[in-house]
Design a protein around this motif. Sequence first.
Motif, PDB file in Angstrom:
ATOM      1  N   MET A   1      -9.639   6.143 -13.169  1.00  0.00           N
ATOM      2  CA  MET A   1      -9.516   4.692 -13.310  1.00  0.00           C
ATOM      3  C   MET A   1     -10.727   3.998 -13.905  1.00  0.00           C
ATOM      4  O   MET A   1     -10.691   2.796 -14.133  1.00  0.00           O
ATOM      5  CB  MET A   1      -9.238   4.071 -11.933  1.00  0.00           C
ATOM      6  N   TYR A   2     -11.810   4.745 -14.181  1.00  0.00           N
ATOM      7  CA  TYR A   2     -13.053   4.032 -14.507  1.00  0.00           C
ATOM      8  C   TYR A   2     -12.913   3.173 -15.764  1.00  0.00           C
ATOM      9  O   TYR A   2     -13.337   2.017 -15.780  1.00  0.00           O
ATOM     10  CB  TYR A   2     -14.211   5.022 -14.665  1.00  0.00           C
ATOM     11  N   LEU A   3     -12.316   3.704 -16.811  1.00  0.00           N
ATOM     12  CA  LEU A   3     -12.193   2.924 -18.036  1.00  0.00           C
ATOM     13  C   LEU A   3     -11.235   1.748 -17.836  1.00  0.00           C
ATOM     14  O   LEU A   3     -11.452   0.658 -18.385  1.00  0.00           O
ATOM     15  CB  LEU A   3     -11.721   3.809 -19.191  1.00  0.00           C
TER      16      LEU A   3
ATOM     17  N   ARG B   1      -7.060  -0.675  -4.844  1.00  0.00           N
ATOM     18  CA  ARG B   1      -8.326  -0.028  -5.197  1.00  0.00           C
ATOM     19  C   ARG B   1      -8.652   1.109  -4.233  1.00  0.00           C
ATOM     20  O   ARG B   1      -9.137   2.170  -4.640  1.00  0.00           O
ATOM     21  CB  ARG B   1      -9.458  -1.057  -5.196  1.00  0.00           C
ATOM     22  N   GLU B   2      -8.417   0.874  -2.953  1.00  0.00           N
ATOM     23  CA  GLU B   2      -8.703   1.907  -1.968  1.00  0.00           C
ATOM     24  C   GLU B   2      -7.868   3.156  -2.219  1.00  0.00           C
ATOM     25  O   GLU B   2      -8.379   4.283  -2.136  1.00  0.00           O
ATOM     26  CB  GLU B   2      -8.429   1.366  -0.561  1.00  0.00           C
ATOM     27  N   GLU B   3      -6.603   2.968  -2.535  1.00  0.00           N
ATOM     28  CA  GLU B   3      -5.736   4.129  -2.755  1.00  0.00           C
ATOM     29  C   GLU B   3      -6.095   4.855  -4.044  1.00  0.00           C
ATOM     30  O   GLU B   3      -6.067   6.090  -4.104  1.00  0.00           O
ATOM     31  CB  GLU B   3      -4.271   3.694  -2.777  1.00  0.00           C
ATOM     32  N   LEU B   4      -6.431   4.118  -5.081  1.00  0.00           N
ATOM     33  CA  LEU B   4      -6.831   4.748  -6.337  1.00  0.00           C
ATOM     34  C   LEU B   4      -8.107   5.570  -6.155  1.00  0.00           C
ATOM     35  O   LEU B   4      -8.233   6.684  -6.667  1.00  0.00           O
ATOM     36  CB  LEU B   4      -7.029   3.685  -7.416  1.00  0.00           C
TER      37      LEU B   4
ATOM     38  N   ARG C   1       0.829  -1.211   0.000  1.00  0.00           N
ATOM     39  CA  ARG C   1       0.000   0.000   0.000  1.00  0.00           C
ATOM     40  C   ARG C   1       0.861   1.258   0.000  1.00  0.00           C
ATOM     41  O   ARG C   1       0.574   2.227  -0.716  1.00  0.00           O
ATOM     42  CB  ARG C   1      -0.914   0.000   1.221  1.00  0.00           C
ATOM     43  N   ASP C   2       1.926   1.246   0.785  1.00  0.00           N
ATOM     44  CA  ASP C   2       2.802   2.413   0.849  1.00  0.00           C
ATOM     45  C   ASP C   2       3.510   2.660  -0.489  1.00  0.00           C
ATOM     46  O   ASP C   2       3.727   3.809  -0.888  1.00  0.00           O
ATOM     47  CB  ASP C   2       3.827   2.244   1.972  1.00  0.00           C
ATOM     48  N   GLU C   3       3.858   1.585  -1.191  1.00  0.00           N
ATOM     49  CA  GLU C   3       4.443   1.730  -2.528  1.00  0.00           C
ATOM     50  C   GLU C   3       3.450   2.392  -3.479  1.00  0.00           C
ATOM     51  O   GLU C   3       3.804   3.283  -4.259  1.00  0.00           O
ATOM     52  CB  GLU C   3       4.851   0.366  -3.080  1.00  0.00           C
ATOM     53  N   VAL C   4       2.208   1.927  -3.417  1.00  0.00           N
ATOM     54  CA  VAL C   4       1.159   2.504  -4.260  1.00  0.00           C
ATOM     55  C   VAL C   4       0.988   3.989  -3.940  1.00  0.00           C
ATOM     56  O   VAL C   4       0.872   4.824  -4.844  1.00  0.00           O
ATOM     57  CB  VAL C   4      -0.172   1.746  -4.063  1.00  0.00           C
ATOM     58  N   ARG C   5       0.985   4.327  -2.669  1.00  0.00           N
ATOM     59  CA  ARG C   5       0.816   5.726  -2.267  1.00  0.00           C
ATOM     60  C   ARG C   5       1.925   6.600  -2.826  1.00  0.00           C
ATOM     61  O   ARG C   5       1.682   7.718  -3.285  1.00  0.00           O
ATOM     62  CB  ARG C   5       0.780   5.828  -0.743  1.00  0.00           C
ATOM     63  N   ARG C   6       3.152   6.090  -2.789  1.00  0.00           N
ATOM     64  CA  ARG C   6       4.268   6.884  -3.312  1.00  0.00           C
ATOM     65  C   ARG C   6       4.118   7.117  -4.804  1.00  0.00           C
ATOM     66  O   ARG C   6       4.371   8.224  -5.307  1.00  0.00           O
ATOM     67  CB  ARG C   6       5.593   6.175  -2.997  1.00  0.00           C
ATOM     68  N   HIS C   7       3.683   6.073  -5.531  1.00  0.00           N
ATOM     69  CA  HIS C   7       3.494   6.238  -6.978  1.00  0.00           C
ATOM     70  C   HIS C   7       2.395   7.259  -7.265  1.00  0.00           C
ATOM     71  O   HIS C   7       2.562   8.143  -8.122  1.00  0.00           O
ATOM     72  CB  HIS C   7       3.140   4.894  -7.614  1.00  0.00           C
TER      73      HIS C   7
ATOM     74  N   ALA D   1      -5.904 -11.088  -2.799  1.00  0.00           N
ATOM     75  CA  ALA D   1      -7.047 -10.183  -2.827  1.00  0.00           C
ATOM     76  C   ALA D   1      -6.834  -8.951  -1.964  1.00  0.00           C
ATOM     77  O   ALA D   1      -7.335  -7.865  -2.284  1.00  0.00           O
ATOM     78  CB  ALA D   1      -8.309 -10.926  -2.369  1.00  0.00           C
ATOM     79  N   TRP D   2      -6.074  -9.070  -0.872  1.00  0.00           N
ATOM     80  CA  TRP D   2      -5.883  -7.923   0.010  1.00  0.00           C
ATOM     81  C   TRP D   2      -4.983  -6.878  -0.632  1.00  0.00           C
ATOM     82  O   TRP D   2      -5.214  -5.667  -0.462  1.00  0.00           O
ATOM     83  CB  TRP D   2      -5.332  -8.368   1.355  1.00  0.00           C
ATOM     84  N   ASP D   3      -3.964  -7.332  -1.369  1.00  0.00           N
ATOM     85  CA  ASP D   3      -3.130  -6.366  -2.088  1.00  0.00           C
ATOM     86  C   ASP D   3      -3.959  -5.625  -3.126  1.00  0.00           C
ATOM     87  O   ASP D   3      -3.847  -4.405  -3.285  1.00  0.00           O
ATOM     88  CB  ASP D   3      -1.956  -7.077  -2.765  1.00  0.00           C
ATOM     89  N   GLU D   4      -4.786  -6.368  -3.848  1.00  0.00           N
ATOM     90  CA  GLU D   4      -5.638  -5.718  -4.843  1.00  0.00           C
ATOM     91  C   GLU D   4      -6.608  -4.740  -4.182  1.00  0.00           C
ATOM     92  O   GLU D   4      -6.875  -3.658  -4.714  1.00  0.00           O
ATOM     93  CB  GLU D   4      -6.418  -6.768  -5.629  1.00  0.00           C
TER      94      GLU D   4
END
Length: 386
Positions: free
Chosen positions: A85-87, A75-78, A13-19, A68-71
């Motif tokens: 992200m809708y398309l 999704r939560e961060e996006l 999650r932290d990696e996603v946040r940084r991106h 599933a938890w990583d996914e």
Amino acid sequence: MHFQLDPDTVAYRDEVRRHLAQAMTPEFEERIYRTGVSHDDDFAKGLVDEGYFAPRWPVEFGGQNRGAWDEQVLREELMRTDAPMYLSETTRMVASIIRAVGTPTMKDRILGGAMKGDITIALGFTEPECGSDVAAATTRAVRDGDFWIINGSKMFTTNGHIADYVFLLARTSPDKPKHKGLTMFLVPLDSDGFEAQGVWTLSGERTNITFYSDVRISDEWRIGDVDAGWHVLGMSLQDEHASGWGPHITRLLHHVEQWAATTPAEDGSPQLTKTDVRRRIARVAMEDEVSRLLLRRCIWMTETGQTPFAEGPMSKVFSTEALVRASQDIAEMVGPDGVRSYFEPTAPEGGRFEHLMRFSLGTTIYAGTSEVQRSIIAQRGLGLPR
């Protein structure tokens, strides 16, 4: 049962946040809003490059074999950052269906490009006269040898003006009961006879009404058996009904906490010291927590082999209605300044309060209205008759 994230998922999650902190610049966010189009090719391909597009998919399809938890935290961060992200989400949804029931030719033609961000797919379910009763579709597909001739229209085909394909629900047997005579197609949007006209929502988003006038496609574009479209469609509706909108409440909570900490009241002290302000913020925080737990329960059920038939709609209806309540309550608390326009320089928090209040109203309609969700909960969860 608990929904605390394990250390590996927290690190992911932290990696996603940084991106996202690098990609979602204020200039980019404003451009997305002003166009009304919740998609950007470069942003989507940036997710592909980082492995954030379809992390649960197998490596051979461009995924990472994550759980599933990583996914879910992705999704939560996006959603929390209001990423365009809708398309990408609808593309991934339809790609999952093609992976499950598509022909080998369809898989070869679509999956690779979809997972690289080179192919995009919009949804064509709702019709102007049918509302949430998707099965009442009247768009016709008539067989002509190895081809189908499609005539009709669809409403709320978001991104249909820029997508490569639309995942289309059409009636193929008018003489059968409405759930029995439907078939799903993947329609190339460069086909002759297709037209998209823009429709703008209250939140400023562009969706479309789309028209199909003697659109001719080969039978190879059919997904699933003829007249089995309701079963195929059910795969996507289950995903949509299990959607949760709590991260938008998280974003609202972040902005109102910032506003309360930095804005002086009439006596010069911070708004955060006022009892009414603290009470309202606490109420938003509680709604945020409940929304998060309801959605994570769906993930836990999926991980343990259960299907959240009723729990998904519970998550969706609670989180969207909580978002409406919270955004209106905060706008009322902030006062007249809270309804200054999104991206107005003098508006509190850049106008996020005003925008979230407008945006929240549509969420109770997306992916099935609150009334539809409650009917599903009654039937699938409580065993009540239709």
